[in-house]
Design a protein around this motif. Structure first.
Motif, PDB file in Angstrom:
ATOM      1  N   GLY A  33      31.414  44.480  46.787  1.00 38.97           N
ATOM      2  CA  GLY A  33      32.198  43.124  46.830  1.00 38.97           C
ATOM      3  C   GLY A  33      33.517  43.151  46.116  1.00 38.97           C
ATOM      4  N   ALA A  34      33.004  44.374  44.868  1.00 37.40           N
ATOM      5  CA  ALA A  34      34.555  43.953  43.480  1.00 37.40           C
ATOM      6  C   ALA A  34      35.753  45.168  45.125  1.00 37.40           C
ATOM      7  CB  ALA A  34      34.603  45.032  43.051  1.00 37.40           C
ATOM      8  N   GLN A  35      35.082  46.417  45.102  1.00 43.69           N
ATOM      9  CA  GLN A  35      35.780  46.307  46.400  1.00 43.69           C
ATOM     10  C   GLN A  35      36.917  45.641  47.971  1.00 43.69           C
ATOM     11  OE1 GLN A  35      33.931  50.490  47.981  1.00 43.69           O
ATOM     12  NE2 GLN A  35      32.718  50.710  45.765  1.00 43.69           N
ATOM     13  N   ALA A  36      35.733  45.227  48.735  1.00 46.03           N
ATOM     14  CA  ALA A  36      36.355  44.150  49.303  1.00 46.03           C
ATOM     15  C   ALA A  36      36.931  43.207  49.167  1.00 46.03           C
ATOM     16  CB  ALA A  36      35.259  43.455  49.903  1.00 46.03           C
ATOM     17  N   GLY A  37      37.501  42.905  47.469  1.00 46.74           N
ATOM     18  CA  GLY A  37      38.424  41.946  46.661  1.00 46.74           C
ATOM     19  C   GLY A  37      39.699  42.455  47.134  1.00 46.74           C
ATOM     20  N   ALA A  38      39.743  43.749  45.973  1.00 47.28           N
ATOM     21  CA  ALA A  38      40.406  44.836  45.858  1.00 47.28           C
ATOM     22  C   ALA A  38      41.425  45.345  47.316  1.00 47.28           C
ATOM     23  CB  ALA A  38      39.911  45.848  44.603  1.00 47.28           C
ATOM     24  N   ALA A  39      40.746  45.561  48.631  1.00 48.70           N
ATOM     25  CA  ALA A  39      41.018  45.778  49.122  1.00 48.70           C
ATOM     26  C   ALA A  39      41.650  45.084  50.385  1.00 48.70           C
ATOM     27  CB  ALA A  39      40.009  46.657  50.254  1.00 48.70           C
ATOM     28  N   ALA A  40      41.764  43.225  49.590  1.00 45.83           N
ATOM     29  CA  ALA A  40      42.195  42.672  50.565  1.00 45.83           C
ATOM     30  C   ALA A  40      43.826  41.670  49.943  1.00 45.83           C
ATOM     31  CB  ALA A  40      41.138  40.974  50.556  1.00 45.83           C
TER      32      ALA A  40
END
Length: 387
Positions: A334-341
């Protein structure tokens, strides 16, 4: 007595077959044959070559990027500039319909731009809300309704500990009802959580963990009819568990949402779980905010976390630039998804993610009660600084 005069007949000279009436030297020639035609064609060819050469020279010249943009030129006043956080985005001054991440600069009194050069910057003044709000993003990317930011929360493990005591229990009941001799214990389910999405999770289990439990000819897949039927049954069982009130909110999460709402932030829940399940959690556990929280869940996007698609969709739908969105998650993917956005990420560790690595997070805490809204959330947003 009448007199008759006989006129002599004109002598008819035979014409050689194939000879043009416009042959050189003919007294009836219009002047377009022979050397004259050749001269005209040569002149036209030279003019064409000259025009092409001039065009190529103009295109190849190193014009200012500000005045010309990336694909061509405009030799009049340039009105568009990029906004902080939107690097390397350039557009023609005529492209006024979809400004995207940019905005139009202030028209200071006395400001004069000619041929891409700032000749006089005029009287500088501070940007006002009404100046920057004509592009739909507002001041520094804020939403057009005046909201200064957006709080985007995950559902399972973030709002409540629904994974271990909700989804896992619902999966096991669905397996039993469909005749599968399968039961996911807490440790196994923790390992399966590294795969986003319930249908994808079951597919992984029947393919890699326990292939003997799948006794059907067709292979397990997220779009397999039986997998989809199992997931639909599991969703209904999970909603019954949620509506029973057995699952409480995680500590501090309600207070965090309340402070964000009071500060004028937009609210949304972004989850890979089924949309009906997520709405049941929001409406049952946060009834006072149910009409303010937008839900983005399930198959609303094709790719699941850690792909950032769901967070990008939320930012676009809410009308808030990613740099003004703060994501609250509980897992590494989830943290990866937010950072990638291109968003700021706050992690509140859950039962299953306590030992995970959160290198993409900006803030990591045990639970939301440890967060100070002003110091830990608001401070993550970009601030306009005057030189």
């Amino acid at each position: 007595m009448s007199a008759f005069v006989v006129l002599p007949q004109a002598t008819q000279v035979p014409r050689v077959v194939g000879e043009s009436i416009y042959s050189q030297g003919s007294p009836t020639s219009p002047g377009l044959a022979g050397a004259d035609v050749s001269s005209w064609v040569t002149s036209a060819a030279l003019a064409t070559v000259a025009a092409v050469s001039i065009y190529r020279a103009m295109r190849g010249r190193n014009w200012s990027r500000v005045s010309l943009g990336p694909n061509g030129g405009c030799f009049y006043e340039y009105k568009f500039r990029a906004k902080p956080g939107a690097k390397y985005r350039y557009r023609f001054s005529t492209d006024v319909w979809t400004p995207e991440w940019g905005h139009y600069p202030n028209e200071e009194k006395g400001r004069l731009i000619r041929y891409g050069q700032l000749l006089n910057k005029g009287t500088v003044r501070l940007p006002m809300q009404e100046d920057d709000d004509n592009d739909g993003w507002g001041l520094l990317g804020a939403a057009d309704d005046g909201a200064v930011g957006a709080l985007l929360l995950d559902c399972d493990g973030t709002l409540a500990e629904t994974e271990r005591d909700g989804h896992r229990v619902a999966f096991n009941k669905a397996f039993a009802e469909k005749g599968f001799d399968v039961e996911w214990d807490a440790d196994l389910y923790g390992e399966l959580l590294t795969t986003g999405g319930g249908k994808e999770r079951m597919t992984r289990y029947f393919k890699e963990v326990n292939p003997d439990a799948w006794t059907f000819a067709d292979e397990p897949a997220p779009d397999n009819a039986l997998i989809m039927e199992l997931h639909e049954l599991k969703t209904q069982i999970f909603m019954d568990i949620v509506k029973s009130g057995e699952l409480p909110l995680r500590e501090g999460i309600k207070e965090l949402i309340s402070k964000a709402d009071s500060a004028g932030w937009q609210l949304a829940v972004c989850s890979t779980s089924n949309e009906a399940s997520v709405r049941a959690v929001v409406e049952t556990m946060l009834p006072e905010f149910a009409d303010k929280i937008k839900v983005f869940a399930g198959d609303v996007v094709a790719a699941k976390k850690p792909d950032p698609a769901i967070y990008k969709l939320a930012a676009q739908d809410l009308g808030v630039a990613p740099m003004r969105c703060v994501v609250v998650e509980d897992t590494g993917i989830g943290a990866q998804a937010g950072a990638a956005a291109s968003m700021k990420v706050v992690v509140t560790k859950s039962v299953y993610s306590a030992k995970e690595f959160f290198g993409d997070a900006d803030v990591v805490v045990e639970n939301a009660s440890e967060l100070d809204f002003q110091k830990d959330i608001v401070s993550l947003l970009p601030v306009l600084e005057l030189a």
